[in-house]
Scaffold this motif. Structure first.
Motif, PDB file in Angstrom:
ATOM      1  N   LEU A 108      54.881  38.386  80.320  1.00  0.00           N
ATOM      2  CA  LEU A 108      53.644  37.820  81.134  1.00  0.00           C
ATOM      3  C   LEU A 108      53.951  36.501  81.705  1.00  0.00           C
ATOM      4  O   LEU A 108      53.756  36.447  83.153  1.00  0.00           O
ATOM      5  CB  LEU A 108      52.634  38.272  80.684  1.00  0.00           C
ATOM      6  N   SER A 109      54.324  35.586  81.051  1.00  0.00           N
ATOM      7  CA  SER A 109      54.797  34.390  81.294  1.00  0.00           C
ATOM      8  C   SER A 109      55.772  34.488  82.594  1.00  0.00           C
ATOM      9  O   SER A 109      55.440  33.659  83.646  1.00  0.00           O
ATOM     10  CB  SER A 109      55.081  33.493  80.451  1.00  0.00           C
ATOM     11  N   ASP A 110      56.889  35.117  82.327  1.00  0.00           N
ATOM     12  CA  ASP A 110      57.910  35.324  83.255  1.00  0.00           C
ATOM     13  C   ASP A 110      57.400  35.828  84.646  1.00  0.00           C
ATOM     14  O   ASP A 110      57.657  35.328  85.830  1.00  0.00           O
ATOM     15  CB  ASP A 110      59.110  36.239  82.949  1.00  0.00           C
ATOM     16  N   ILE A 111      56.463  36.734  84.537  1.00  0.00           N
ATOM     17  CA  ILE A 111      55.885  37.146  85.896  1.00  0.00           C
ATOM     18  C   ILE A 111      55.067  36.045  86.604  1.00  0.00           C
ATOM     19  O   ILE A 111      55.314  36.031  87.663  1.00  0.00           O
ATOM     20  CB  ILE A 111      54.803  38.386  85.310  1.00  0.00           C
ATOM     21  N   LEU A 227      51.230  47.720  80.657  1.00  0.00           N
ATOM     22  CA  LEU A 227      51.252  48.183  81.988  1.00  0.00           C
ATOM     23  C   LEU A 227      51.423  47.352  82.753  1.00  0.00           C
ATOM     24  O   LEU A 227      52.175  47.730  84.007  1.00  0.00           O
ATOM     25  CB  LEU A 227      49.395  48.625  82.042  1.00  0.00           C
ATOM     26  N   GLU A 228      50.970  45.877  82.670  1.00  0.00           N
ATOM     27  CA  GLU A 228      51.282  45.034  83.874  1.00  0.00           C
ATOM     28  C   GLU A 228      52.803  44.827  83.933  1.00  0.00           C
ATOM     29  O   GLU A 228      53.429  44.786  84.884  1.00  0.00           O
ATOM     30  CB  GLU A 228      50.560  43.636  83.600  1.00  0.00           C
ATOM     31  N   ILE A 229      53.566  44.767  82.605  1.00  0.00           N
ATOM     32  CA  ILE A 229      55.040  44.573  82.569  1.00  0.00           C
ATOM     33  C   ILE A 229      55.624  45.772  83.175  1.00  0.00           C
ATOM     34  O   ILE A 229      56.867  45.505  84.001  1.00  0.00           O
ATOM     35  CB  ILE A 229      55.432  44.266  81.091  1.00  0.00           C
ATOM     36  N   GLU A 230      55.229  47.025  82.941  1.00  0.00           N
ATOM     37  CA  GLU A 230      55.933  48.090  83.621  1.00  0.00           C
ATOM     38  C   GLU A 230      55.459  48.350  85.041  1.00  0.00           C
ATOM     39  O   GLU A 230      55.846  49.198  85.945  1.00  0.00           O
ATOM     40  CB  GLU A 230      55.627  49.462  82.751  1.00  0.00           C
ATOM     41  N   GLY A 231      54.412  47.466  85.406  1.00  0.00           N
ATOM     42  CA  GLY A 231      54.153  47.762  87.145  1.00  0.00           C
ATOM     43  C   GLY A 231      53.152  48.855  87.086  1.00  0.00           C
ATOM     44  O   GLY A 231      53.406  49.589  88.345  1.00  0.00           O
ATOM     45  N   ARG A 232      52.464  49.340  85.879  1.00  0.00           N
ATOM     46  CA  ARG A 232      51.811  50.699  86.051  1.00  0.00           C
ATOM     47  C   ARG A 232      50.241  50.343  86.092  1.00  0.00           C
ATOM     48  O   ARG A 232      49.423  51.351  85.896  1.00  0.00           O
ATOM     49  CB  ARG A 232      52.297  51.726  84.949  1.00  0.00           C
ATOM     50  N   TYR A 233      49.914  49.212  86.281  1.00  0.00           N
ATOM     51  CA  TYR A 233      48.232  48.932  85.947  1.00  0.00           C
ATOM     52  C   TYR A 233      47.792  49.210  87.363  1.00  0.00           C
ATOM     53  O   TYR A 233      48.119  48.947  88.555  1.00  0.00           O
ATOM     54  CB  TYR A 233      48.167  47.655  85.727  1.00  0.00           C
ATOM     55  N   LEU A 234      46.766  50.164  87.324  1.00  0.00           N
ATOM     56  CA  LEU A 234      46.005  50.519  88.675  1.00  0.00           C
ATOM     57  C   LEU A 234      44.690  50.241  88.465  1.00  0.00           C
ATOM     58  O   LEU A 234      44.039  50.627  87.588  1.00  0.00           O
ATOM     59  CB  LEU A 234      46.076  52.312  88.738  1.00  0.00           C
ATOM     60  N   GLU A 235      44.399  49.203  89.356  1.00  0.00           N
ATOM     61  CA  GLU A 235      42.860  48.571  89.019  1.00  0.00           C
ATOM     62  C   GLU A 235      41.662  49.498  89.159  1.00  0.00           C
ATOM     63  O   GLU A 235      41.077  49.313  88.091  1.00  0.00           O
ATOM     64  CB  GLU A 235      42.790  47.432  90.215  1.00  0.00           C
ATOM     65  N   PRO A 236      41.549  50.418  89.994  1.00  0.00           N
ATOM     66  CA  PRO A 236      40.397  50.949  89.835  1.00  0.00           C
ATOM     67  C   PRO A 236      40.011  52.049  88.544  1.00  0.00           C
ATOM     68  O   PRO A 236      39.307  51.833  87.894  1.00  0.00           O
ATOM     69  CB  PRO A 236      40.426  51.963  90.962  1.00  0.00           C
TER      70      PRO A 236
END
Length: 536
Positions: A108-111, A227-236
């Motif tokens: 997450l820090s890298d992102i 989810l954030e690291i894999e780019g799969r977080y869907l906000e709604p």
């Protein structure tokens, strides 16, 4: 390391002498590692001629591979052993959870770092210079580089909502107190990790409930980070999901990665309310490992005037826990704990709750009797039998329940050969059962429940004790059961037994037969079916 035969006899005798001296020192209160106690004791041992035994003992000392702490079989043994086993299992879990949290925090820090590098603030001349390092400060014109990059700035920096979410998750991961980063606890201002060892269930339950909001936030943070690291977080969708995530959503899979709570309690000191709390905790599936230690199985003499019965609190707890079906249950005497170490570690590693009921035998030490022998006698006599129930071992009782460790589990009472010399100095051998009454006979507090029969009064009306407590035997009114004893002059005696002890022995036998049924030994249902088939 001693050769067989006479050649190795000197070494064997010296090492056994050393071991005996070490045992005596530990019983008197000495403590330390095996190596330190060995060395301290060996220095004081000499041969009859006054010579040092070091040359004989040193090869054995060099062959030792383990150097753990030496402890005695006393009132503190169960607690120390179970805390030790719990720490080993929890250390593995903590290491795995710590690695996962550190990995997620790093990614997450890298992102965030990558996002900052793409931003206008990250492309200022000062930040560009800092990213290159001092060795190349004079090589580049960072002001020109900054102006050039500014004209080609990528516009796809992180949305503010995502950046705030990642920062919030990072804060939770870094501030959690369930496991601390390696070396983090060494700093003077470092936060203390949560404690997980308690003396009663009420305190453990209160601690679990107080930390529940923190635990839920950490579970959500870990899931969000993945989810954030894999780019799969869907906000709604995920925002709504995590907003609704609470203690009712928390499941065993979420809890099993976190440290379990250990409770070490004394059955004789626990109130009825505390025992009720224990049962509720086990039934609720909380990540709780409970050691219930019993120090005295026999009732106080003041209450032994009526119906004689065992102090069965811990055994009743174990029986109730068996009925919960998803709770790991183990019962054992202190003398059998080393042999039961595999079951102890399986229970500690269990995802759900576990109950360990242990008889220490330590009350016997007040009467000059060894706690080790008292606890061994309790298991041998079926007064406190060993058993284990592992709900994860299989789909049925045959897979889950075992009487492993008990001597001759197929019999009502274990039987051993007994040899002695009769009046004519002739060797006599017979089979003798070790029963509940023999266990009581080991306790000098109950000497009044036995009456020695003078040798001249021995006759055919005296029958072995097992006949008096055999469910299939029919005694005549003239027959009187007796138990064998040996006096301080090493002479064999017969003692008749109070009727209360015979009744208590029958109840003990009934409890043992129930355990045999659970283990599939001498199943009454199978015996009925077999008898029916034979009639046909």
């Amino acid at each position: 390391i001693a050769p067989r035969g006479l050649e190795g006899e000197k070494t064997r005798r010296c090492v056994l002498r050393l071991e005996n001296a070490m045992r005596k020192r530990v019983a008197e209160g000495a403590a330390g590692s095996l190596f330190s106690l060995w060395d301290q004791t060996a220095r004081k041992l000499t041969s009859p001629a006054g010579e040092s035994l070091a040359p004989t003992l040193d090869p054995a000392r060099a062959a030792l591979k383990e150097n753990g702490e030496v402890i005695d079989c006393d009132a503190t043994l169960p607690g120390r052993l179970f805390v030790h086993a719990w720490k080993i299992v929890q250390a593995r879990k903590a290491h795995s959870l710590r690695e996962d949290i550190d990995r997620l925090a790093l990614k997450l820090s890298d992102i965030l770092k990558a996002d900052f590098a793409r931003s206008a603030a990250g492309r200022t001349s000062e930040n560009l210079k800092a990213s290159v390092g001092r060795a190349h400060e004079q090589t580049f014109d960072f002001d020109a580089m900054s102006r050039l990059l500014a004209r080609n700035t990528v516009k796809d920096t992180l949305p503010e909502s995502r950046r705030e979410r990642i920062n919030r998750v990072l804060s939770v991961l870094r501030s959690q107190r369930f496991v601390l980063p390696e070396g983090h606890g060494d700093a003077a201002d470092a936060p203390l990790s949560h404690g997980f060892i308690y003396e009663n269930c009420a305190d453990a339950l209160a601690a679990f409930r107080n930390r529940l909001p923190e635990l839920i936030e950490l579970v959500k943070a870990i899931a969000t980070a993945e989810l954030e690291i894999e780019g799969r977080y869907l906000e709604p969708a995920h925002d709504t999901l995590f907003e609704q995530f609470d203690e009712d959503t928390l499941g065993p899979k979420d809890l099993r990665v976190f440290p379990d709570y250990l409770v070490c309690m004394k059955a004789g000191e626990a109130s009825d309310a505390e025992l009720a709390t224990l049962v509720d905790c086990l039934a609720s599936g909380l990540p709780l490992k409970v050691l219930v230690q019993t120090d005295d199985l026999l009732p106080p003499l003041a209450s032994a005037g009526g119906r004689f019965s065992l102090n069965l609190r811990s055994m009743r707890l174990a029986s109730m826990a068996l009925g919960l079906s998803d709770v790991f249950v183990m019962q054992s005497s202190a003398s059998n704990l080393y042999q039961a170490r595999g079951q102890i570690f399986r229970g500690m590693a269990q995802t759900g709750p576990a109950l360990f009921s242990v008889y220490s035998g330590s009350a016997a030490s007040a009467n000059g009797f060894s706690p080790y022998l008292a606890s061994a006698a309790a298991m041998q006599s079926r007064a406190f039998p060993a058993f284990a129930y592992d709900p994860s071992a299989g789909p049925d009782w045959a897979s889950r329940f075992t009487l492993e460790g008990n001597p001759q589990p197929e019999l009502d009472w274990p039987v051993a050969g007994f040899a002695y010399a009769d009046d004519a100095n002739q060797r006599v051998e017979e089979k003798v059962a070790f029963t509940f009454v023999d266990f009581v006979a080991c306790d000098p507090r109950y000497a009044g429940h036995f009456a020695r029969v003078p040798r001249e009064d021995w006759n055919n009306s005296l029958v072995p004790l097992t006949r008096g407590i055999d469910r299939d035997a029919v005694m005549t009114p003239e027959e009187v059961p007796y138990v064998l004893m040996v006096d301080d002059q090493n002479r064999l005696q017969r003692a008749i037994v109070h009727d209360k002890l015979l009744l208590a022995a029958n109840r003990c036998s009934e409890m043992w037969r129930s355990l045999q049924e659970f283990a599939g030994i001498r199943s009454s249902q199978a015996e009925k079916l077999l008898a029916r088939e034979r009639k046909v």
